[in-house]
Design a protein around this motif. Structure first.
Motif, short mmCIF file in Angstrom:
data_model
loop_
_atom_site.label_atom_id
_atom_site.label_comp_id
_atom_site.label_asym_id
_atom_site.label_seq_id
_atom_site.Cartn_x
_atom_site.Cartn_y
_atom_site.Cartn_z
N LYS A 33 -91.01 -0.37 100.25
CA LYS A 33 -91.97 0.01 101.28
C LYS A 33 -92.64 -1.20 101.94
N MET A 34 -92.24 -2.39 101.56
CA MET A 34 -92.88 -3.58 102.11
C MET A 34 -92.27 -3.92 103.46
N LYS A 35 -92.99 -3.51 104.55
CA LYS A 35 -92.51 -3.72 105.90
C LYS A 35 -92.87 -5.10 106.43
N MET A 36 -93.93 -5.64 105.94
CA MET A 36 -94.40 -6.95 106.39
C MET A 36 -95.16 -7.59 105.24
N PHE A 37 -95.40 -8.87 105.37
CA PHE A 37 -96.18 -9.53 104.33
C PHE A 37 -97.66 -9.24 104.50
N SER A 38 -98.15 -9.38 105.74
CA SER A 38 -99.56 -9.12 106.02
C SER A 38 -99.69 -8.83 107.50
N PRO A 39 -100.58 -7.92 107.87
CA PRO A 39 -100.72 -7.60 109.30
C PRO A 39 -101.42 -8.69 110.11
N SER A 40 -101.85 -9.74 109.46
CA SER A 40 -102.56 -10.80 110.18
C SER A 40 -101.76 -12.10 110.07
N LEU A 41 -102.35 -13.17 110.50
CA LEU A 41 -101.69 -14.48 110.53
C LEU A 41 -101.42 -14.98 109.12
N VAL A 42 -100.22 -15.51 108.91
CA VAL A 42 -99.82 -16.09 107.62
C VAL A 42 -99.20 -17.46 107.89
N THR A 43 -99.70 -18.48 107.23
CA THR A 43 -99.11 -19.82 107.40
C THR A 43 -98.49 -20.27 106.08
N THR A 44 -97.22 -20.70 106.16
CA THR A 44 -96.48 -21.19 104.99
C THR A 44 -95.70 -22.45 105.41
N PRO A 45 -96.36 -23.58 105.58
CA PRO A 45 -95.70 -24.76 106.15
C PRO A 45 -94.54 -25.31 105.32
N ARG A 46 -94.51 -25.04 104.03
CA ARG A 46 -93.45 -25.64 103.20
C ARG A 46 -92.40 -24.62 102.76
N LEU A 47 -92.60 -23.38 103.12
CA LEU A 47 -91.64 -22.34 102.73
C LEU A 47 -90.53 -22.28 103.76
N GLU A 48 -89.30 -22.49 103.31
CA GLU A 48 -88.16 -22.50 104.22
C GLU A 48 -87.19 -21.36 103.96
N ARG A 49 -87.29 -20.73 102.84
CA ARG A 49 -86.41 -19.62 102.53
C ARG A 49 -87.09 -18.72 101.51
N ILE A 50 -86.74 -17.46 101.52
CA ILE A 50 -87.20 -16.55 100.49
C ILE A 50 -85.98 -15.87 99.89
N LYS A 51 -86.15 -15.45 98.65
CA LYS A 51 -85.06 -14.77 97.98
C LYS A 51 -85.38 -13.29 97.94
N VAL A 52 -84.56 -12.51 98.61
CA VAL A 52 -84.73 -11.06 98.64
C VAL A 52 -83.62 -10.47 97.80
#
Length: 1810
Positions: free
Chosen positions: A1752-1771
Motif C-alpha cells: 500500500k506504500m504509494k509514496m514515501f511522504s506527501p511532502s518534500l524529501v531530501t536524500t542527497p547520498r541515496l542513489e538506489r533503493i532495493k525493492v
C-alpha cells in the motif's frame, strides 16, 4: 827407500801409537780432566746465574724473554745438573777404591774420558750463551672478556660487523648507540674474533673519549704494537706510529668512544685508502660523528636488549640467589624496569646481589619513579654517563628540546612538539610554521643520532628510554624548575608542593585529577599540561588562571569541560591552547585569547565551531583532526582566520556546502594566503571551486571522496587521494597542479574515459614516490610513453607501486621510456589484475636496479614476469642484470605463469614451463634465450614465495640464490624438483648449496619427486661421493625444513650415477627409497617436519651420524610405511633433540630402535629430549623394546603427550618429566608409579577407555602415615575415562595404610602444589582414593569393590588447590566428606560443578570456612541437587526460626546457578548471607527456587512450619554493593522484587536480564527505579504476563526524570502482554537521553512504543519487529530528537500505517535524520507512507534503503524529501533504478507492482531533491 820406510812407520805410528798414547793419557791425566770439568761447570754456573739475573730483570720490566735465551737457560741448567751428578759419582767411585790406593784402571779411564768430553761441551755452552740481549718489549695483549651466555641481538650485530670486515670494499665501519648500551663490549668481541680467525696480522684498539689526548691514544696503539715511542712531539710520534702500522700487511684498528671528528693523520693512523690492508672500526654515541665526520661506509646500531636478553644478563650478574621462588618474580620486574640498557642492568644487578626481598621490593618501587633512584651505582654510572651525552649536545635549542621531550611519558608526537615549541618560542630564527617544522625535523634527527630519541613504528612519533627520560627530568628540574606528576592521583592539597614563584613548566601526565585548586600564583609559569588517565570531569574554579599571566602554553587533554573557566581570558600571553580528546561544551571564551596562535581540538567531541572563533586573527594553526562529530562551521569563520598557516581537518568536518549556505564552503580557503599545510576531506569533487589554487601548499593530505581511511603514519608530506574522480569534469586547475607535486597518490574508481594515468600528468609525475591505483576498470596502462612530454622519463623517483582490481589493465608500462624511468622503484604489488599477461617489458626491467620486493597475486592471465622480445635485446645490454637488489619475490595464484622471462617465438611451440634455470633445453622445444640476462636475478634475493602457480616445472638454479633465506613453495601442481644441480661444479666431492637459506617450506606439490635434481650424467658426482663420510651436498645454514603433502617425493636428492650403481639399479627413474641419505647434510638444521608425504623410510642405514648435529625438533605425521621413527644408527647423531612429535603413522611399531648399540654409550642418547608427543599410532606397542638395556637417558624429558597402547615400558622417563599427556590410549590400564614422576607439573589423560586408576600407590612407603605425592604437580586433567573408578589405587593389602591413617588429622596422601583439577566424563568414578583396609573397616564394608560414596575424604589433602572443575561424574553422590584435612581446599578460587546427576548438595559445613578465597562458583545441570550447602552438618540444633547460620563469601565475584530443577534453597535452614564483592549473578531454570524474599512475620511462621523454603537471598539481611550483572530466567518467583526491597541493594547494577518469568507484571517497579541509576542494559524476553516495563506511579516528579540516566540499551522480545513501556500520562517520564539501542520484537499487544514526550538524542539503532498492534512508530517530536539515529528497521508489523504519526497538535515542520544511513521497511502490509503529515523530511546521510512487501506504500511522504547520498533503493530482491527522487522512485515501483492504478500524489512543489 828409507824415506818410504820412514813414511810408512810414521803413518803406522799415527794410526797405532798416537791413539794408544791418547788412551793412556786419559789414565795419566785423570785428575787434570776431572778438575778441568769441575772448573768449566763452575764457570758455566756463574754464566747461567748472570744470565738469570738479566732474565729476572727483564721479566720485572714486563719484557718477554727471547726464545733462544730460554732454550740456552734450559740447556745450561740441564748440563750443570748432569755434570754435577757425574762429579758426585766420580767422587763416590774414588772412595770405593780404598780412597784411591787401589784404583780401578778401567773405571778411571772411562771417567777421565767422559770428563774431558763434558768439559768441552761446557765450554761450547758457555760460548753459545753470549747474547746481545736477553729480552724484548712484547706488544700488549688486551684482557679477553669472560665468556658469557650469548645474547641474540648482540650475536647478530657481531656477525654483521664481521661480515663487513670480510668485505674487501669496506674499510671504515661504525658502531653507534646510547652510552652504556654495550658498544665497547661488542668491539672487544670483534677484536677477539678477528684475531681468532686471523683476518688481520695485527688487531689494536684505543679509547678516544670526549676530550681526546693524542699522546694517550698513540701510547695505547703503540703498546699493543709492542713499540716504544721515544719522540717528544705529537707529530714525530704520529709519523713513527704510521711507519710501524704501514709495515703490517693487514691491520685492524678499533677506535672506541668518539665524540667528534678525530684527525687520523695527527694520531698516526694511515688512511685505509692509502694502506689497503688497514681497516677501521669506530664507535660513537652519535651516528653523525661516524657517517658525516669520519666518513664510515657502513654503520651498525647497538640497540637496547630485548626482554629475554635483559633477563639473561641480569640473572647472570645476580647469580644463584635469584633462583629463590619468592625473589624471582620481583627480580623479573626489576630487570624489566632497566629497559634493556646493559649499564643499568649490570649496575642494578650488582647493587641487589645477595640482598633480601625487602630491599628488592624497595628497588623496584624506586625504579618505577619518574626520576633517578638511590640504588647504589645509578648516580655515578648511569646518570653521569647520560648527562655527559647531554652536555655534548651542540646548541641550546637541541638541549631545550631534549629536556622538553623528557617531560613526555610515552610516545612523543611531532604535532605536540610543534604546538608546544612554537608557543614557548623554542625554535630560534623561525618565522613560519613551515620553518618550525623543518627545524623540529633537524633537531629530532640530531637527538636520534645521539640516541636520546628512539624510533617507533610510527614515523610521526618517537620515544625516550626510561633512564634517559629520568636523566632529562632531573636536569630539567635543576635548570628549569619543572614540576611533573605521572600516573598518580593528584589531590588538591598536593598542589602546595609546587614552588609557585620559580616553577616554569608543570606537566601532569596520565594522572587522576578530580579538581584543581582555586588558583596558583606562578608568575614564571610558561607551560601547563594536564593529561588525564581517563576522560573524566574535572572541577576547574573560575579563578584558577588568575596568577599565571606569563602562561604561553596550556594543554587540557581528555577532560569533560561543559564550560571553560572565566579566568581563561586572563591569559593575555597564551599562544597555544590544546583541548585534545575533550568533551566540550561552551568554548566561546576562547575568542578572548587575542594572541592565540595555535588552537588544537584534536579528537574532541565538538559539534559546532563557535562563530566567535573568527576573532582569533593571530591564529596560525587550527587542528580539528579526529573531531568526527563536528558538523557545523559557520560561514566566514575559516576565511576570517587570514593568518592561518596550518589547517588540519582529517576525519573531521565534511559538511562542506556552496557559498551563501548555512555551513562553511571550500571557497573560503582562497582567502588563506599564508596557508602552507592543509589536511582536509572533501566528500565530493563537485564541491571544489574551479578557480581554487593550492600553489603555496608545502604539505598536504587531501582526500576527495568518502571511502578513504585516514592514517597518521604517512610516508610523505604530500598526499592526494581521489575517489570516483571524473577526469573529464573535475580536473580543476588546483588539482592538476597538486598532481604535479604529489608524493603519495591514491586513485580509486577513476572515470572519464581515461585509459592511462600519464594523461593526468604528461610530465611523468616527477615528484611521485608512492602510487596506489585500485578499482578502475577503464585503466589499460599505468603509463603510456606516447602521452608523455617530459624528457625526464616516467616516475623517476617513485618507490612503491600498488595496483589492485584493475580488471582491464593490459600493461603497466606501454612503450619505450627514457633511462631514468622507474629508477627508484623499490616495491611492486599487483593484485586481481585479470588481464595482465606480464609485469614489465625487458627494457623497463633492465632499469629497475633498486627494486627490492615483488608481489603478484591472483592475476589469472599472467604468463611471465618479464616479457622480452627480439627487438629489445641488444648486444651491449646482454649482460645487464635484472633486479640486482631484489630481496623478496612472492608469486601467488597465477595459474598460467610458466616463465619468469623468455623470448617469444611465434613459430615454435610454447616454451617449457620453467622459472629461470640455465639448463639444457629439452629436444624439440624452444631454447630459453639469453640466460645471462638472469644470472644476477636472485643475487640479493632473501625471500621467495611461490603459491598456486600450477604451470611451474622448476625453479632457479641454486647458483642464482646465494643470499636466499626463506623459500616457500605451495600448491604448484607441475613442479617436479626444486633445485637443479645438473652441471654444478663439485669441488673435492662437496657442494655448499644456498649458503644463507634458513627456512625451506614445501607444501602440496603432487609431482615433486626430488628436491635436488642431479640429472642423469654419469660424471655429475665424483666416485668418492658414495662413500663420503659427510654429505656431499651441504645446506650450511638451513635451520628449518617443512615438507607436507608431497605424495611422490622419494628422496631429497635424486639418484646420481654412483649412488645408483651402489644400489644396483639400472633404470634412472627407479624411485630412491630413502628421503635423506649420506649425500646431503644439514649442519645447522634445528626443526624438521614431515607430513603426508610418500611412504618411504626417512634415513638409510649408512646415514652419517653428524648430518643433523643440531636438530632440536622432529615432527613426523601421516607417513604410513615407516616402522621405526629413530633407528639405532641415528640416535648418536640426534644428541641435541629436544622435541619429538609423531602422529598418524599407521605402521610405526616402535619409536626408538636400540638394537646394535654398545651399552656404554647407549644410555647417553637423547639426553636433551624434553617433550614427546605421540598420537594415532595404531601399530605402536612400545617406545623401545623392553629388553633393550640400559634403555635411553630421558632424564631431561619434561612433557610426554602420548596416544599409544601401553606405557609400562617407560619407567626410565621420570627424572625431569614436566608434562605428561595421554590421549586416545584405548588399551592403557595403568600409569607410572608416582615415585617415577618427582618433577611432573602437568598431567592430562583423555579418552583412555581401559584406564581404571591413575596413580598406583600399592606398595608405597608410608612414613608416619603421610605421603607427599608428585611434589611439583600443578595441573591434573582427567577426561573421558569410562572405567576409571579411583584416581589413586591403594590396592587390597591390609598393611598398605598404617592403622593411624583412618584418624589422621591431616590427609595421608598430600598433593602439595596441585592448583587445578579437572574431572570430566568419568561415569564410574566414585572416590579420589580407593578404599583401603582401615577406611573400609571404618565404613563397615566387607566387599572391597563396594563404591566409596564420597569423592574427597580425610585421606587426601590439597593445600594449594585453587581451581576445581567437576563435570559428568554420574556416580558421585557427595563431593566432600564432612571430615577433611585441616589445610585442604582452603585456597579454592573457582569451583565448577556440572552434570552430576546424583548430587544432593555441593558443600558440607566444614567447607564454609575454607571458601574465604572463593571467587567464582558455577553449578549447573545437576538434576537431583536440592541445596548448595548440606543441612545435615550446619548447626543442626539451631531453631529453624532463628537466623543463627551466617554465610559470608568475602571474595566471590561470580555466582551462577543453572538448570537445577530440584534446587529449593542455598541452605534449607534459616540463615543470612553476605556477598560484598559479587559482580555477576545468574539464576536460570531453577523452577523451585525463589531468588529474593523479604523477611516478614508471615514468612518466618511459614518457614518455621516447614511450608516455605528459604529463598536464595533473604532481605533485608543481604546487600549487593558491587553487583553489575543480574540474569534471572525461569525461576519460581512470581515477582522479582519484594515491595520492601531496599533501594540501595544494587547501586552498581549495569546489566539486567529477565527471561521466561511468566507471572511478573512489571519488570522494574517504581520503588526500584531510584536504586538502578547505573543501569546501562535492560533485556527482557519470554515473560508472558508483563504489561509494562517501567512503573512510574508513586514517584515524585522532582526526581522521576533522573531515573535510568545511564541506560544505553533496551531489548524486549516475546512479551505478548506488553502494551507500553510505561504509561503515557506519567510525567515527566524517564530520562532516556543516553539510550543508544532500542530493539522491540514480537510484542503483539504493544500499542505505543514511547510517549511523545520522550527524547532520544543519542539513539543510534531502532529496530521494531512483529509488533502487530502498532499503527505508527513514533510521534513527530520523538522523530525530531533522533539526531544520531543511524539504523532504522521496521519489519512484520501488520497494523502499521505510517512510521511518524500525523499529530497536528505538534508544531513540527521539518524533521531531519542527520545520521541515518540504513533504513528497512519490510513486510508492512498496511504501510501507506513514512508519514502522512505535511512534514519535510531530510536524510543527509542515508545510503541504503530496503523496501519489501509494502503493497500500500504509494509514496514515501506527501511532502518534500531530501536524500542527497541515496542513489538506489532495493525493492524486494531487486535494485530499483533511481528516478529523480525518493518519492518518484517509490511511486514508480508501486505502479510497476500494481499496474496502471491511479495513484494520487500530493503536489510536491519544488519536488524531492537528490
Amino acid at each position: 827407500m828409507v824415506e818410504i820406510v820412514l813414511a810408512v812407520a810414521a803413518k803406522v805410528s799415527e794410526y797405532l801409537v798416537d791413539p794408544a798414547v791418547r788412551q793412556l793419557g786419559y789414565l795419566f791425566n785423570y785428575r787434570t780432566n776431572i778438575e778441568d770439568l769441575s772448573q768449566q761447570v763452575e764457570n758455566l754456573r756463574n754464566a747461567s746465574a748472570r744470565q738469570q739475573h738479566s732474565v729476572d730483570e727483564a721479566i720485572g720490566n714486563g719484557h718477554k724473554i727471547e726464545d733462544d735465551v730460554c732454550k740456552w737457560m734450559t740447556r745450561a741448567d740441564g748440563f750443570i745438573q748432569n755434570a754435577c751428578k757425574f762429579l758426585e759419582d766420580e767422587k763416590e767411585a774414588r772412595k770405593s777404591c780404598f780412597n784411591g790406593l787401589c784404583p780401578n784402571l778401567k773405571s778411571r779411564y772411562q771417567l777421565s774420558r767422559e770428563a774431558r768430553k763434558k768439559a768441552r761441551v761446557a765450554v761450547q755452552i758457555h760460548e753459545d750463551g753470549q747474547f746481545e740481549r736477553v729480552s724484548y718489549r712484547a706488544p700488549l695483549q688486551e684482557i679477553r672478556s669472560a665468556p658469557s651466555e650469548a645474547l641474540r641481538s648482540r650475536v647478530l650485530t657481531l656477525d654483521e660487523v664481521m661480515e663487513a670486515l670480510r668485505d674487501a670494499n669496506i674499510n671504515k665501519i661504525g658502531v653507534w648507540g646510547l652510552g652504556g648500551v654495550g658498544k665497547t663490549t661488542l668491539v672487544k668481541q670483534v677484536a677477539e674474533q678477528a684475531a681468532q680467525e686471523k683476518l688481520f696480522d695485527k688487531v689494536v684498539r684505543a679509547t678516544v673519549s670526549q676530550t681526546p689526548d693524542l699522546k694517550k691514544i698513540q701510547g695505547q696503539l703503540a703498546d699493543l704494537l709492542g713499540m716504544k715511542l721515544e719522540e717528544e712531539s705529537e707529530q714525530g710520534r704520529a709519523d713513527r706510529l704510521r711507519q710501524r702500522m704501514e709495515a703490517e700487511k693487514t691491520i685492524l684498528i678499533i677506535l672506541d668512544d668518539l665524540w667528534a671528528e678525530l684527525e687520523l693523520e695527527k694520531v698516526g693512523i694511515p688512511s685505509p685508502d692509502d694502506h689497503k690492508g688497514c681497516k677501521l672500526v669506530l664507535t660513537s654515541r652519535n651516528i653523525q660523528v661516524l657517517s658525516n665526520e669520519m666518513s664510515t661506509q657502513k654503520d651498525f646500531p647497538v640497540r637496547h636488549l630485548q626482554e629475554d636478553e635483559t633477563w639473561i644478563l641480569f640473572k647472570n650478574t645476580v647469580g644463584d640467589s635469584i633462583e629463590n621462588p619468592e625473589l624471582q618474580p620481583i627480580a623479573v620486574d626489576v630487570a624489566k624496569e632497566c629497559e634493556g640498557l646493559p649499564i643499568a642492568i649490570v649496575t642494578v644487578a650488582k647493587a641487589l646481589k645477595n640482598k633480601n626481598v625487602s630491599i628488592w621490593k624497595d628497588a623496584l618501587q624506586q625504579l618505577k619513579l619518574p626520576t633517578l633512584t638511590n640504588i647504589t651505582g645509578m648516580e655515578t654510572k648511569v646518570y653521569s654517563s647520560l648527562k655527559l651525552s647531554y652536555e655534548h649536545l651542540e646548541g641550546d635549542e637541541v638541549k631545550s628540546l631534549c629536556l622538553f621531550c623528557g617531560l613526555f611519558s610515552n610516545h612523543i608526537h611531532i604535532r605536540d612538539l610543534l604546538n608546544y615549541g612554537v608557543g614557548l618560542r623554542l625554535f630560534q630564527g623561525t618565522n613560519t610554521l613551515e620553518e618550525a617544522k623543518n627545524r623540529i625535523d633537524t633537531l629530532v634527527d640530531n637527538l636520534k643520532s645521539s640516541n636520546f630519541l628512539l624510533e617507533t613504528d610510527h614515523n610521526t612519533c618517537f620515544r625516550m628510554h626510561d633512564l634517559v627520560r629520568s636523566t632529562a627530568r632531573k636536569i630539567a628540574s635543576e635548570q628549569r624548575h619543572v614540576f611533573t606528576h605521572q600516573k598518580t592521583t593528584v589531590r588538591v592539597e598536593e598542589w602546595s608542593k609546587i614552588d609557585e614563584r620559580q616553577v616554569t613548566w608543570v606537566k601532569l601526565n596520565g594522572c587522576d585529577v578530580h579538581e584543581l585548586p582555586e588558583g596558583l600564583v606562578c608568575p614564571k609559569l610558561e607551560f601547563f599540561e594536564c593529561f588525564l588517565k581517563t576522560n573524566s570531569a574535572v572541577k576547574i574554579p573560575n579563578t584558577f588562571f588568575e596568577g599565571m599571566e606569563q602562561l604561553k602554553v596550556l594543554d587540557f587533554s581528555r577532560m569533560r569541560l561543559p564550560s571553560l573557566p572565566s579566568s581563561l581570558q586572563c591569559l593575555a600571553n597564551l599562544r597555544t591552547l590544546c583541548l585534545d580528546g575533550c568533551n566540550l561544551g561552551d568554548i566561546v571564551v576562547i575568542a578572548e585569547l587575542k594572541k592565540l596562535e595555535i588552537l588544537s581540538l584534536f579528537e574532541s567531541d565538538i559539534e559546532q565551531l563557535p562563530r566567535e572563533i573568527a576573532q582569533l586573527t593571530h591564529l596560525r594553526l587550527l587542528d580539528l583532526n579526529g573531531s568526527s562529530k563536528l558538523k557545523v562551521i559557520p560561514p566566514g569563520v575559516i576565511s576570517s582566520l587570514f593568518r592561518l598557516e596550518d589547517l588540519c581537518m582529517e576525519n573531521s568536518f565534511t559538511q562542506w556546502e556552496g557559498e551563501g549556505k548555512s555551513n562553511a564552503c571550500l571557497a573560503e580557503l582562497k582567502h588563506l594566503s599564508h596557508l602552507t599545510s592543509l589536511e582536509i576531506q572533501i566528500p565530493d569533487a563537485k564541491l571544489l571551486p574551479k578557480d581554487i589554487v593550492f600553489d603555496n601548499l608545502e604539505r598536504y593530505r587531501i582526500s576527495v571522496g568518502d571511502v578513504w581511511i585516514w592514517k597518521e603514519n604517512y610516508k610523505t608530506n604530500r598526499t592526494l587521494k581521489l575517489n570516483e574522480f571524473d577526469t573529464s569534469l573535475h580536473l580543476v586547475d588546483g588539482i592538476s597542479k597538486l598532481l604535479k607535486r604529489t608524493e603519495d597518490l591514491h586513485l580509486r574508481e577513476l572515470c572519464g574515459g581515461i585509459n592511462g594515468l600519464s594523461k593526468l600528468n604528461r610530465e611523468g609525475f616527477l615528484k611521485l614516490k608512492h602510487l596506489n591505483v585500485e578499482s578502475s576498470p577503464e585503466i589499460q596502462y599505468i603509463v603510456n610513453s606516447m602521452d608523455l612530454t617530459s624528457s625526464h622519463g616516467a616516475f623517476p623517483v617513485m618507490e612503491t607501486l600498488s595496483l589492485n582490481q584493475l580488471i582491464n589493465l593490459q600493461e603497466v608500462c606501454h612503450g619505450q621510456f627514457p633511462a631514468r624511468s622507474f629508477g627508484c622503484l623499490r616495491k611492486v604489488e599487483v593484485e586481481d589484475c585479470y588481464g595482465l599477461k606480464f609485469l614489465f617489458s625487458l627494457s623497463v626491467a633492465r632499469g629497475l636496479s633498486r627494486l627490492e620486493e615483488i608481489k603478484v597475486t591472483r592475476c589469472k592471465s599472467m604468463v611471465e614476469m618479464v616479457s622480452q622480445g627480439r627487438k629489445e635485446i641488444k648486444e651491449d645490454a646482454v649482460n645487464v642484470p635484472l633486479f640486482p637488489e631484489l630481496r623478496s619475490l612472492t608469486l601467488q595464484d597465477l595459474p598460467k605463469l610458466s616463465n619468469f622471462c623468455f623470448e617469444e617465438n611465434p613459430v615454435l611451440s610454447k616454451p617449457p614451463s620453467t622459472i629461470v634455470g640455465p639448463s639444457t633445453p629439452p629436444l624439440n622445444q624452444p631454447e630459453i634465450r639469453d640466460d645471462q640476462l638472469l644470472l644476477s636475478l636472485g643475487g640479493n634475493l632473501r625471500s621467495l614465495k611461490l603459491k598456486n602457480c600450477m604451470s611451474l616445472l622448476k625453479l632457479f638454479s641454486p647458483s642464482l640464490l646465494q643470499n636466499l633465506e626463506d623459500l616457500i613453495v605451495e600448491n604448484c601442481g607441475q613442479l617436479e624438483h626444486v633445485f637443479d644441480l645438473e652441471g654444478l661444479n663439485v669441488d673435492d666431492g662437496h657442494v655448499e648449496l644456498l649458503p644463507k637459506l634458513g627456512k625451506l617450506r614445501l607444501i602440496g606439490l603432487p609431482k615433486l619427486r626430488h628436491i635436488c635434481n642431479c640429472g642423469s650424467s654419469r660424471n655429475h658426482f665424483p666416485s668418492s661421493m658414495a662413500s663420503a663420510s659427510v654429505g656431499n651436498i651441504i645446506f650450511p645454514k638451513l635451520s628449518g625444513i617443512f615438507l607436507e603433502s608431497l605424495p611422490n617425493l622419494t628422496s631429497f636428492v635424486s639418484p646420481g650415477y654412483h649412488s645408483l650403481q651402489r644400489l644396483h639399479h639400472a633404470d634412472l627413474d627407479t624411485p630412491f627409497p630413502v628421503l635423506f641419505d649420506e649425500r646431503v647434510a644439514f649442519p645447522n638444521l634445528e626443526e624438521l617436519t614431515l607430513r603426508q608425504n610418500r611412504d618411504t623410510e626417512i634415513w638409510p642405514e649408512q646415514f652419517p651420524v653428524d648430518s643433523f648435529p643440531k636438530l632440536r625438533v622432529l615432527s613426523v605425521h601421516d607417513c604410513k610405511d615407516i616402522l621405526v621413527v629413530i633407528p639405532s644408527f641415528m640416535l648418536q647423531g640426534l644428541h641435541n633433540l629436544e622435541v619429538l612429535k609423531v602422529g598418524r603413522c599407521s605402521s610405526v611399531e616402535e619409536v626408538f630402535q636400540l638394537e646394535g648399540l654398545d651399552e656404554e654409550k647407549q644410555a647417553k642418547r637423547l639426553g636433551r629430549l624434553r617433550e614427546i608427543e605421540l598420537h594415532d599410532l595404531p601399530g605402536l606397542t612400545r617406545l623401545w623394546k623392553e629388553n633393550s638395556k640400559p634403555g635411553l637417558d630421558l632424564q631431561s624429558l619434561e612433557s610426554l603427550d602420548e596416544e599409544i597402547r601401553d606405557c609400562q615400558l617407560l619407567l626410565s622417563l621420570g627424572g625431569n618429566l614436566r608434562s605428561l599427556k595421554l590421549k586416545n590410549c584405548m588399551s592403557l590400564s595403568k600409569l607410572f608409579p608416582p615415585s617415577l614422576l618427582p618433577n611432573l607439573e602437568e598431567l592430562i589423560v583423555e579418552n583412555c577407555g581401559q584406564l581404571e586408576h591413575v596413580f598406583d600407590l600399592e606398595g608405597l612407603n608410608v612414613d608416619d602415615g603421610h605421603v607427599g605425592l608428585l611434589p611439583k604437580l600443578g595441573v591434573l586433567k582427567l577426561t573421558g575415562l569410562p572405567k576409571l573408578r579411583h584416581i589413586c589405587n591403594c590396592g587390597s593389602s591390609r598393611n598398605h595404610f598404617p592403622s593411624s591413617m583412618a584418624s589422621a588429622p591431616v590427609g595421608n596422601i598430600i598433593f602439595p602444589k596441585l592448583s587445578g583439577i579437572l574431572l570430566e566424563s568419568l561415569p564410574n568414578l566414585t572416590s579420589f582414593v580407593s578404599p583401603g583396609y582401615h577406611s573400609l573397616q571404618r565404613l563397615h564394608h566387607a566387599d572391597l569393590d563396594t563404591p566409596f560414596p564420597v569423592l574427597f575424604d580425610e585421606r587426601v589433602a590439597f593445600p594449594s588447590l585453587k581451581f576445581l572443575k567437576i563435570l559428568g561424574l554420574d556416580n558421585v553422590k557427595k563431593i566432600w566428606h564432612n571430615q577433611i584435612s585441616q589445610d585442604s581446599f582452603s585456597k579454592l578460587e573457582k569451583v565448577t560443578v556440572s552434570s552430576c546427576g546424583q548430587l544432593l548438595n555441593i558443600f558440607p559445613s566444614c567447607m564454609l570456612k575454607r571458601l574465604q578465597s572463593l571467587d567464582d562458583l558455577h553449578v549447573c545441570c545437576c538434576s537431583s541437587l536440592e541445596a548448595v550447602f548440606d543441612v545435615e552438618w550446619i548447626n543442626v540444633n539451631v531453631d529453624r526460626s532463628s537466623l543463627g547460620n551466617k554465610f559470608v563469601f568475602p571474595k566471590v565475584t561470580s555466582l551462577c546457578l543453572g538448570n537445577l530443577p530440584q534446587l529449593r534453597s542455598f541452605y534449607p535452614g534459616a540463615h543470612t548471607s553476605q556477598w560484598p564483592l559479587l559482580k555477576k549473578l545468574i539464576v536460570c531454570n531453577c523452577h523451585k527456587l525463589n531468588v529474593f524474599a523479604f523477611e516478614t512475620p508471615t514468612f518466618q511462621q511459614r518457614h518455621h512450619e516447614g511450608n516455605l523454603d528459604m529463598p536464595l537471598f533473604l532481605l533485608p539481611h543481604v546487600a549487593f554493593p558491587n553487583l553489575e550483572e543480574l540474569t534471572l530466567r525461569q525461576n519460581r518467583d512470581t515477582e522479582i522484587w519484594p515491595e520492601q526491597f531496599p533501594v540501595d541493594s544494587f547501586p552498581k547494577l549495569r546489566v539486567l536480564s529477565v527471561h521466561d518469568c511468566k507471572d511478573i507484571l512489571v519488570v522494574i517497579p517504581s520503588f526500584m527505579l531510584q536504586g538502578l541509576h547505573n543501569l546501562e542494559a535492560l533485556k527482557v524476553g519470554g515473560c508472558s504476563s508483563v504489561e509494562e516495563v517501567f512503573q512510574l506511579e508513586g514517584l515524585d516528579e522532582e526526581n522521576q526524570a533522573k531515573r535510568l540516566g545511564q541506560l544505553r540499551e533496551i531489548k524486549l522480545h516475546d512479551l505478548p502482554g506488553l502494551t507500553r513501556l510505561w504509561k503515557e500520562n506519567s510525567k515527566p517520564g524517564l530520562d532516556l537521553e543516553c539510550l543508544e539501542s532500542l530493539v522491540v520484537q514480537n510484542c503483539v499487544s504493544l500499542i505505543n512504543l514511547v510517549p511523545s514526550s520522550v527524547s532520544f538524542q543519542n539513539l543510534a539503532t531502532l529496530d521494531v519487529q512483529s509488533c502487530g498492534s502498532l499503527r505508527s512508530l513514533i510521534s513527530p517530536s520523538v522523530a525530531k530528537s533522533l539526531v544520531k539515529l543511524k539504523t532504522l528497521k521496521i519489519r512484520r508489523s501488520d497494523m502499521m500505517e505510517e512510521v511518524v504519526s500525523n499529530k497536528r497538535g505538534e508544531a513540527t515542520d521539518e524533521i531531519t535524520f542527520y545520521k541515518l544511513q540504513h533504513m528497512e521497511l519490510l513486510y508492512l502490509p498496511n504501510l501507506t507512507s513514512f508519514s502522512s503529515g505535511g512534514y519535510i523530511f531530510s536524510f543527509p546521510s542515508l545510503e541504503q534503503m530496503l523496501v519489501k512487501e509494502c503493497p500500500k506504500m504509494k509514496m514515501f511522504s506527501p511532502s518534500l524529501v531530501t536524500t542527497p547520498r541515496l542513489e538506489r533503493i532495493k525493492v524486494g530482491d531487486d535494485d530499483w533504478p533511481w528516478q529523480d527522487d525518493l518519492n518518484t522512485t517509490i511511486h514508480n515501483s508501486f505502479i510497476n507492482a500494481h499496474g496502471n492504478v491511479e495513484a494520487e500524489i500530493v503536489e510536491l512543489g519544488a519536488g524531492s531533491t537528490l
